[in-house]
Enzyme design. Structure first.
Site, PDB file in Angstrom:
ATOM      1  N   GLU A   1       0.801  -1.498   0.138  1.00  0.00           N
ATOM      2  CA  GLU A   1       0.074  -0.359  -0.336  1.00  0.00           C
ATOM      3  C   GLU A   1       0.518   1.097   0.344  1.00  0.00           C
ATOM      4  OE1 GLU A   1      -4.218  -1.009   2.137  1.00  0.00           O
ATOM      5  OE2 GLU A   1      -2.898  -0.146   3.449  1.00  0.00           O
ATOM      6  N   CYS A   2       0.722   2.133  -1.070  1.00  0.00           N
ATOM      7  CA  CYS A   2       1.413   3.163  -1.212  1.00  0.00           C
ATOM      8  C   CYS A   2       3.096   2.982  -1.057  1.00  0.00           C
ATOM      9  CB  CYS A   2       0.697   4.613  -0.199  1.00  0.00           C
ATOM     10  SG  CYS A   2       0.922   6.107  -0.272  1.00  0.00           S
TER      11      CYS A   2
END
Length: 436
Positions: A327-328
């Site tokens: 994520e990210c």
């Protein structure tokens, strides 16, 4: 039965977090059990809340969560004496289009739970106008009740008197006024506050904030203004599917942005979580069936990540047979390279073709609704996921199969689609909840 309050303000940066931490610690010092929540998608503040109260705090979000999910999360405050929900941005600030149960505004939570609002007002550069702002916020939306205000950063006794008189004339209670006090200023960086776990003096800072606020704010009056509250039934819980039965979770200063309610939901569904530190050059647990790299600050540690051969080799071996998701910041580390703010290019894991750069910063911020075009751990094609994106990186290349069709809160399709290659997947948004 707990007493519930919402701490909000006309805008960001006026002292909501500091006041929330100070009230929580001051009441805890007086023997009360205090439970905090964070309204909105900010994933940094809950760790500060936990440091102040000794109880885990979670996010509650009207754009991404339905009422049953919010009721389930706030039910943890049932055995507390005081429940505080810290708002995001200004009281009524949300997105233009309604989400699951609201626009993401703090006011949604205040109305939904029936908790009155304590406004933090910074009257710098004004006097009586502060009362006009407070009165406007009080009257803007039926169903949102204003308990009173705490003034922050007042310039002098004369300044305080002018503002107090105007607020009293408007029928608005003033619980206290805080002079400027640099010793309780929380350090910041580009994604918000420096994380609680990175501040070795955080306990002392919160203690000083509690002492200072107790000296200048009528704590008993604030407590009397709170609403008596008993949690509603939230039996349905969170609509969250764990990504696997045994999850290897990257966890250190570079990989720290994960919503507490997500980890709790995974465990509640029977998943086991084992943590490892890429910065300590650790590989994911070989007995796990999925690896999850959350967001964080990989750009501040890119050189160390690039030099962590055991981590990168272990991750590649893991991904040969089992899924890996980022994520990210975790997504960026799964890519081929990350260029830091100084323009230095660092080799990353290379499981995806993504390349990102912080040399020319561009803010990406907002809610995201993704419909999966390819499967990712825990979710099949067609699943609709709600999340939030906040980073300053620029995409240099994103050549792999798009993971999802991603919309912002207005319904506009955006370019940050996420990626899939083999067993590796990644998204720029942080998952908050699934659509029911």
């Amino acid at each position: 039965m707990a007493a519930g309050l919402v701490i909000s303000a006309p805008a960001s940066g006026v002292g909501k977090t500091t006041l929330t931490l100070a009230l929580a610690r001051a009441w805890r010092n007086r023997g009360l059990n205090v439970q905090c929540f964070k309204s909105g998608p900010d994933y940094i503040d809950p760790a500060f809340h936990a440091a102040a109260t000794g109880r885990a705090s979670v996010n509650i979000d009207s754009w991404a969560m339905d009422r049953a999910e919010i009721a389930h999360l706030v039910s943890r405050g049932a055995n507390a004496d005081v429940v505080l929900a810290e708002g995001s941005m200004g009281l009524f600030d949300g997105v233009a289009a309604r989400g699951v149960s609201g626009t993401g505004a703090t006011a949604d939570i205040a109305e939904m739970l029936g908790w009155p609002v304590v406004l933090v007002i910074d009257p710098s550069g004004q006097a009586q106008t502060a009362a006009a702002i407070a009165a406007g916020l009080r009257d803007y939306r039926a169903g949102v009740r204003l308990a009173g205000v705490v003034l922050n950063r007042v310039a002098s006794p004369r300044h305080e008197d002018l503002v107090r008189r105007a607020l009293n004339n408007a029928g608005i209670a003033v619980f206290g006024a805080l002079p400027r006090h640099a010793e309780i200023s929380l350090p910041k960086r580009h994604l918000g506050l420096v994380q609680a776990e990175e501040q070795v003096e955080i306990g002392k800072l919160i203690d000083e904030a509690a002492r200072f606020v107790a000296e200048h704010v009528d704590l008993e009056a604030v407590l009397r203004a709170a609403a008596s509250w008993s949690p509603q039934s939230g039996e349905n819980g969170l609509n969250v599917t764990p990504p696997g039965q045994r999850i290897a979770l990257a966890r250190d200063a570079a990989f720290s942005f994960v919503y507490p309610h997500m980890l709790e939901a995974w465990r509640a569904a029977g998943a086991e979580i084992s943590t490892f530190s890429p910065l300590a050059d650790e590989a994911p647990d070989a007995s796990a069936d999925v690896c999850w790299l959350p967001g964080g600050y990989p750009e501040l540690h890119a050189g160390k990540i690039a030099a962590s051969a055991r981590f990168r080799d272990g991750l590649r071996v893991f991904a040969e047979t089992r899924p890996v998701h980022g994520e990210c910041g975790g997504y960026m580390v799964l890519g081929i390279a990350l260029t830091d703010a100084d323009g230095v290019r660092h080799e990353m894991a290379g499981l995806l073709g993504l390349e990102t750069s912080f040399a020319k910063r561009r803010m990406h911020l907002g809610y995201r609704l993704a419909e999966l075009a390819a499967p990712m751990p825990g979710h099949q094609v067609g699943a609709r996921l709600r999340g939030h994106e906040f980073h300053y990186s620029t995409i240099i290349a994103q050549p792999d199969t798009p993971l999802a069709v991603v919309h912002d809160a207005t319904g506009t399709v955006i370019a940050e689609t996420g990626s899939r290659r083999g067993q590796a997947t990644g998204t720029f948004f942080h998952l908050i909840a699934e659509d029911r």
